[in-house]
Structure formats: structure tokens, C-alpha cells
Motif scaffolding. Structure first.
Motif, mmCIF file in Angstrom:
data_model
loop_
_atom_site.group_PDB
_atom_site.id
_atom_site.type_symbol
_atom_site.label_atom_id
_atom_site.label_comp_id
_atom_site.label_asym_id
_atom_site.label_seq_id
_atom_site.Cartn_x
_atom_site.Cartn_y
_atom_site.Cartn_z
ATOM 1 N N LEU A 107 -8.083 -2.939 -1.423
ATOM 2 C CA LEU A 107 -6.779 -2.626 -0.853
ATOM 3 C C LEU A 107 -6.633 -1.141 -0.548
ATOM 4 C CD1 LEU A 107 -4.315 -4.809 -2.944
ATOM 5 C CD2 LEU A 107 -4.499 -4.785 -0.457
ATOM 6 N N PHE A 108 -7.235 -0.294 -1.383
ATOM 7 C CA PHE A 108 -7.065 1.144 -1.226
ATOM 8 C C PHE A 108 -8.317 1.820 -0.703
ATOM 9 C CE2 PHE A 108 -3.917 -0.171 -4.323
ATOM 10 C CZ PHE A 108 -2.772 0.364 -3.760
ATOM 11 N N ARG A 129 0.827 -1.208 0.000
ATOM 12 C CA ARG A 129 0.000 0.000 0.000
ATOM 13 C C ARG A 129 0.864 1.262 0.000
ATOM 14 N NH1 ARG A 129 -5.469 0.497 2.353
ATOM 15 N NH2 ARG A 129 -4.593 2.175 3.587
#
Length: 366
Positions: free
Chosen positions: A92-93, A28
Motif C-alpha cells: 500500500l505504501f 493512504r
């Protein structure tokens, strides 16, 4: 030129025994730094792809085991779909307060066979420190061409349609061939009849004069994530230039965020810097100063004997770290004001101080 492939653990900067959370956190942080929507430096896209490939392998237990056992040979032969298909980039974001771009897999790891989109646009948005600290919405005005709503981009008046150019059979090009000394030569030029469009409009759309495009100015609300880095670009899908052909999608808009100057602070990443000037007596004896922060003011103690250019740190009084927890610091650089003009009494005082200092030095000499 042959480029050596880097070890996946090295790419992410994690140990070989790192757990899944450590691998995810490392990915990330690196992906936010190198994503081409936000990093316009040359090579950012290739670095992002390398980071994503390393994460795709190391986040999957089976792929990771094969890589640990046989190295790159253990994961050779995977198609992009096999490699990245199980990675949910949107999840994920999530939670960062902005759209990370959507369709990321298709954009970077699989060639699309769809129509060619329009050109991208880029604008700058100057954002005050207070907004960068808190996050939230800022507005930006964008002037661009959009597909004409009256003719839907065809350029032809309602009830009519463009016709194919007979002279170039709709190709927009003219090809002339000739032979010289047994060599066949071919020349391709733009068709003068349709000016390279391939179609002819007999009845132009009155709204756009046959161009198929119309100027439009729009105001967009842009969501600023807390702590966003200076120069980072936020992607607004579909707000770029119209597609080159009717029915093709528009390009994207990239909003490059710049930090507005602030008379109180200088920004360096998540840290803020400020200069405080004190008198000589305060540097010698110590004092307290009140300094502004992003949330009101704070008191700082200047210890006795403080030297010029000493930096004092107020921890956690800076900006939020983008995409991570915690905040930067407020660093205070101390300047000492030397008086340029002295009264007679001040001069006598400084003279006595100098004499006392010299006397003490002589008394302490061996």
C-alpha cells in the motif's frame, strides 16, 4: 468513559458507494498523516488504528457487504488476524521513497511475546528546500550506545560468563517480610550484591569494562521523500539503544525532518510564500518582476492598480504534495514602497497628481 464508534465511511471521508480505488487513496492519505512514526501528536496512534480498521473492512468485499447490511454487528467478533491479515501494508505504501516501518501489523495490532527491545532514539535533521523539492539522500550523525561486540552484551571477558547472584537467586531483588499486628508486610529492594542485575561478573570484558555496551558514532544515509512535511519523523529500524538484556533487539531511530530556513521563501505545507516590494508608480501603472523559484526564475506581471498586500499566485511552482501528485503554488505578496524623502521635483509631481485627483473627484460629484 464510553466512546462512540464512528462509521467507517465517515472515518475515511468517502461516500458509501465509493469504489476500491477511492477507498485506497483516502486510506493512504490519512494513514500518511496520522502514522505514529511520523505524527507525534497525542492520539495519533489511536487515529491511525481507527483508519486502518475502517480500511480493513471497506477494502474487503465480503466484510464490506456484511458491514453495509448489519453495521458493526456484521463485523463483530473478528480477531486482529482475521481483520488485518489480508491487508498488505508494505504494498500500500510502496513507491513513496522510504520504508514505512515494516512489521506494521505486529507493531500496532498484535501484541508481541518476544524480548523487550531497547529504547528509541530521536534526532532532528534540517533539510534544505531543494532537497525537499527533489527528494534524495541526506546524512545524519548519531551517537548512541551499541551492544559490545567483544562480549556480545554479556559484560564478561571472552571465555567467561556472568554467574547468577546467589544472594537474590538471579532476580535482582531482595524481599523482606515482617508482621505487625496480624498484618503481613513485604518490602522489595534492589539487591546490593549485584546492583539489581541478577548476575555477577567476575571477569569484566576489557573492551566495555563489564557494561555490555560501548559508545558508537555512526553516519546514516536517510532517504528523504519529495515534499515531506515539516516535522515528519522517518523511522530507521534497529538504530536505537541496545536491548536491556543480551539477545534482545535494539530500539529504533526516529529522524524528525525540519525545513531549513530559506531567504527566498517561507514554507507553508506544499506552498511557498514570497514578498516582493514595488514602487508606487509601478503599482499604479503596472510592471513586470522577476522572482526566484525552486527551478531558476520566473516572470510575473503586476497589473495596473495593484493594491498593497495583493497576493499573486504562480501555480505549480511550490513543493511536491507529499504522497500525492501535483505541486503546491508560489504565492507572491505585493508590498508597495512609499518614499520617505522626496526631491523638490518629486514633491511637485505628487502635488500635481493630488490636485488632479481632487479635481476629478469634484467634477464627478453630483
Amino acid at each position: 468513559m464510553v466512546t462512540a464508534q464512528r462509521d467507517y465511511y465517515e472515518v475515511l471521508g468517502v461516500a458509501r458507494d465509493a469504489d476500491r480505488k477511492a477507498i485506497k487513496d483516502a486510506f493512504r492519505a490519512l494513514a500518511l498523516k496520522y502514522h505514529p512514526d511520523r505524527n507525534k501528536e497525542p492520539g495519533a496512534e489511536e487515529q491511525f488504528k481507527e483508519i486502518a480498521e475502517a480500511y480493513a473492512v471497506l477494502s474487503d468485499p465480503q466484510k464490506r457487504a456484511a458491514y453495509d447490511d448489519r453495521g458493526f454487528a456484521g463485523v463483530a467478533g473478528f480477531s486482529p488476524e482475521d481483520l488485518f491479515g489480508g491487508v498488505d501494508f508494505d504494498t500500500l505504501f510502496s513507491g513513496l521513497g522510504f520504508d514505512f516501518g515494516g512489521g506494521l501489523f505486529d507493531r500496532f495490532f498484535r501484541r508481541s511475546a518476544g524480548p523487550v527491545p531497547g529504547a528509541n532514539l530521536e534526532v532532528e535533521l534540517v533539510v534544505p528546500l531543494a532537497r525537499i523539492a527533489s527528494g534524495g539522500e541526506e546524512t545524519v550523525r548519531v551517537a548512541r550506545l551499541t551492544t559490545c561486540s567483544a562480549c556480545r552484551g554479556s559484560g564478561a571477558a571472552q571465555g567467561t560468563a556472568p554467574r547468577s547472584c546467589a544472594k537474590c537467586t538471579g532476580t535482582g531483588r531482595q524481599v523482606t517480610r515482617r508482621r505487625e499486628g496480624g498484618i503481613s508486610m513485604q518490602r522489595v529492594t534492589m539487591c546490593p550484591e549485584c546492583e539489581g542485575r541478577g548476575t555477577i561478573i567476575d571477569h569484566p570484558c576489557p573492551a566495555c569494562a563489564g557494561r555490555g555496551e560501548a559508545p558508537q558514532e555512526e553516519t546514516l544515509a536517510i532517504k528523504i521523500p519529495p515534499g515531506i512535511d515539516d516535522g515528519m519523523a522517518l523511522r530507521v529500524a534497529g538504530h536505537g539503544m541496545p536491548g536491556p538484556k543480551p539477545g534482545s533487539p535494539p530500539g529504533d531511530l526516529y529522524v524528525v525532518v525540519r525545513t531549513a530556513p530559506d531567504a527566498r521563501f517561507e514554507r507553508r505545507g506544499a506552498h511557498l510564500w514570497r514578498t516582493e516590494t514595488i514602487d508606487v508608480a509601478d503599482a499604479v501603472l503596472g510592471t513586470r518582476v522577476t522572482v526566484p523559484t525552486l527551478n531558476g526564475s520566473a516572470s510575473a506581471t503586476i497589473p495596473s492598480g495593484t493594491q498593497p498586500d495583493t497576493v499573486m499566485r504562480l501555480r505549480g511552482k511550490g513543493l511536491p504534495h507529499f504522497g500525492a501528485t501535483g505541486r503546491g503554488d508560489l504565492n507572491i505578496r505585493i508590498r508597495v514602497r512609499i518614499p520617505e524623502k522626496l526631491t523638490r521635483a518629486e514633491r511637485e509631481m505628487y502635488q500635481r497628481l493630488r490636485d488632479a485627483a481632487r479635481s476629478a473627484a469634484k467634477g464627478g460629484a453630483v
